[in-house]
Each structure stands twice: as C-alpha cells, then as structure tokens.
Design a protein around this motif. Sequence first.
Motif, PDB file in Angstrom:
ATOM      1  N   ARG A 110      42.068  42.645  42.672  1.00  0.00           N
ATOM      2  CA  ARG A 110      40.771  43.086  43.209  1.00  0.00           C
ATOM      3  C   ARG A 110      40.351  44.407  42.585  1.00  0.00           C
ATOM      4  NH1 ARG A 110      43.233  41.674  48.123  1.00  0.00           N
ATOM      5  NH2 ARG A 110      43.365  43.864  48.754  1.00  0.00           N
ATOM      6  N   LEU A 111      41.299  45.319  42.449  1.00  0.00           N
ATOM      7  CA  LEU A 111      40.995  46.629  41.881  1.00  0.00           C
ATOM      8  C   LEU A 111      40.531  46.499  40.430  1.00  0.00           C
ATOM      9  CD1 LEU A 111      41.017  49.725  41.868  1.00  0.00           C
ATOM     10  CD2 LEU A 111      43.486  49.631  41.430  1.00  0.00           C
ATOM     11  N   VAL A 112      41.222  45.681  39.669  1.00  0.00           N
ATOM     12  CA  VAL A 112      40.856  45.459  38.263  1.00  0.00           C
ATOM     13  C   VAL A 112      39.430  44.924  38.159  1.00  0.00           C
ATOM     14  CG1 VAL A 112      41.346  44.036  36.238  1.00  0.00           C
ATOM     15  CG2 VAL A 112      43.220  45.171  37.437  1.00  0.00           C
ATOM     16  N   GLN A 113      39.109  43.969  39.019  1.00  0.00           N
ATOM     17  CA  GLN A 113      37.763  43.389  38.994  1.00  0.00           C
ATOM     18  C   GLN A 113      36.717  44.410  39.434  1.00  0.00           C
ATOM     19  OE1 GLN A 113      37.521  39.647  40.999  1.00  0.00           O
ATOM     20  NE2 GLN A 113      35.405  39.266  40.395  1.00  0.00           N
ATOM     21  N   ASP A 114      37.040  45.204  40.440  1.00  0.00           N
ATOM     22  CA  ASP A 114      36.098  46.220  40.912  1.00  0.00           C
ATOM     23  C   ASP A 114      35.819  47.271  39.837  1.00  0.00           C
ATOM     24  OD1 ASP A 114      35.777  45.019  43.328  1.00  0.00           O
ATOM     25  OD2 ASP A 114      36.967  46.462  44.485  1.00  0.00           O
ATOM     26  N   ARG A 115      36.767  47.488  38.923  1.00  0.00           N
ATOM     27  CA  ARG A 115      36.563  48.453  37.850  1.00  0.00           C
ATOM     28  C   ARG A 115      35.813  47.846  36.660  1.00  0.00           C
ATOM     29  NH1 ARG A 115      39.222  53.339  37.562  1.00  0.00           N
ATOM     30  NH2 ARG A 115      37.742  53.571  35.866  1.00  0.00           N
ATOM     31  N   GLY A 116      35.417  46.569  36.787  1.00  0.00           N
ATOM     32  CA  GLY A 116      34.560  45.991  35.761  1.00  0.00           C
ATOM     33  C   GLY A 116      35.230  45.029  34.799  1.00  0.00           C
ATOM     34  N   PHE A 117      36.506  44.721  35.023  1.00  0.00           N
ATOM     35  CA  PHE A 117      37.215  43.782  34.163  1.00  0.00           C
ATOM     36  C   PHE A 117      37.004  42.347  34.661  1.00  0.00           C
ATOM     37  CE2 PHE A 117      39.378  47.805  33.528  1.00  0.00           C
ATOM     38  CZ  PHE A 117      39.563  47.830  32.152  1.00  0.00           C
ATOM     39  N   PRO A 118      37.332  41.358  33.838  1.00  0.00           N
ATOM     40  CA  PRO A 118      37.178  39.962  34.271  1.00  0.00           C
ATOM     41  C   PRO A 118      37.934  39.696  35.562  1.00  0.00           C
ATOM     42  CG  PRO A 118      37.642  40.052  31.920  1.00  0.00           C
ATOM     43  CD  PRO A 118      37.804  41.456  32.443  1.00  0.00           C
ATOM     44  N   GLY A 119      37.473  38.693  36.318  1.00  0.00           N
ATOM     45  CA  GLY A 119      38.074  38.360  37.596  1.00  0.00           C
ATOM     46  C   GLY A 119      39.490  37.834  37.457  1.00  0.00           C
TER      47      GLY A 119
END
Length: 207
Positions: A110-119
């Motif tokens: 979730r954190l990775v996605q929230d920072r703008g990376f692919p889901g």
Amino acid sequence: MSMFAIVVIAVVVVIAAAVLFIGLGQRGGSRGLKRRFGPEYDHALDRHDGDTKAAGHELGERVRRYGSLKERPLSPEDREQYVTQWARTQEQFVDSPQQAVTEADALLARLVQDRGFPGGEQFDEQLAALSVHHSGQVHGYRGIHAAVRGQSGTEEMREAMVEARGLFAALATEQPADSDRPRSPSTDDHGRAPAARGRHHAKGSGT
C-alpha cells in the motif's frame, strides 16, 4: 605495397577498432548499471545465468520505463499512520511471526502504491519500478514477499522484516526530493528491528 594490401590492412584496423569500442562500451555500461543498481545488478545477473548483456538489457529497460516516475509525497497524517502501523506490526512479530510478515508485506504494498509506484497486484512490475529509485532497499521487499509465500522459519522471517525496514524507512520518512539519498536501515522512525525472543527462534539457530 600494393593498393589492395593497403585497403585490406585499413579494413582490418577499422574492424579491430570497432570491436574494441563496442567491448569497452559494454563494460562501461555494465559498470554504470552496477553503480546504479548495486546488489540488484547481481540479482539480475544471476537471473540471466551470468549473461551481462541480458542483465544489462533488463535493467536498462527498467530505467527506460520507470526512470521518469515521480514519487508522490505522503501527507503528515498518512506518514504518521504508516509509521504507527509498522511499529505495531513489528511488535506483533514476537508472538505471531507469520501474521506479522503477512501484514508487513501488505503494508509495504500500500505504501509503495501511495508513493506513486505501480500497484501491488503486479508484484514484479512494482519491484522493477522500485529498483530504479530504491535499488539499495528493494531486496528487503523481495525477501519479505518471499517469506509470506514460502515455508520460512522464524529466523528467516525475522531477517526479512529487518531488511524490509530499510525500504519502509525510505518510503515513509523521505520526501521525493530526498529519495536519492541513501538511508541506513538502522534509522529508527519506529522502524526498530523485531526482536525474536528465544522461544521463537528458528529451530537449530543455537541462540
């Protein structure tokens, strides 16, 4: 010396120079990729059975696809929430290691996605994008993802949590402008290593 001989010698010299130039370029490119990706370069090399050209092509493609990706900042509220959740997950490790690594893996996704990376539904793509911007910490994310899906002992899961902490710290505590600065996994923003008590150690650990 005949004109024909001179032409032949000239052609041979040109071919030799071209081969040397290509060889130096490939070695220089490999060194550049290794400096940029660090251990991730070695991982790609292993994936391709030591084929530097194939590994270089894979990593170069990652840079082409994700090099211009701009990381989104977290709001102070979201940042605080992530830090709190991570601390709670690490505390849970003592009594329930498997549950803790599962929750840590989901929290990182979730954190990775929230920072703008692919889901996180496409883990390989997410990992590839992360490796371009956080090459020094991406191994920890791979490790904890593998721990969730494998038959890892308690010690292996503890090590995965410790390694994953580096990526969490980089994503949860750095602004996008700071993301190029390496951050030590020992930095503690409630990112302390989970301490496994003696009764939870992996069988045969001897400690």
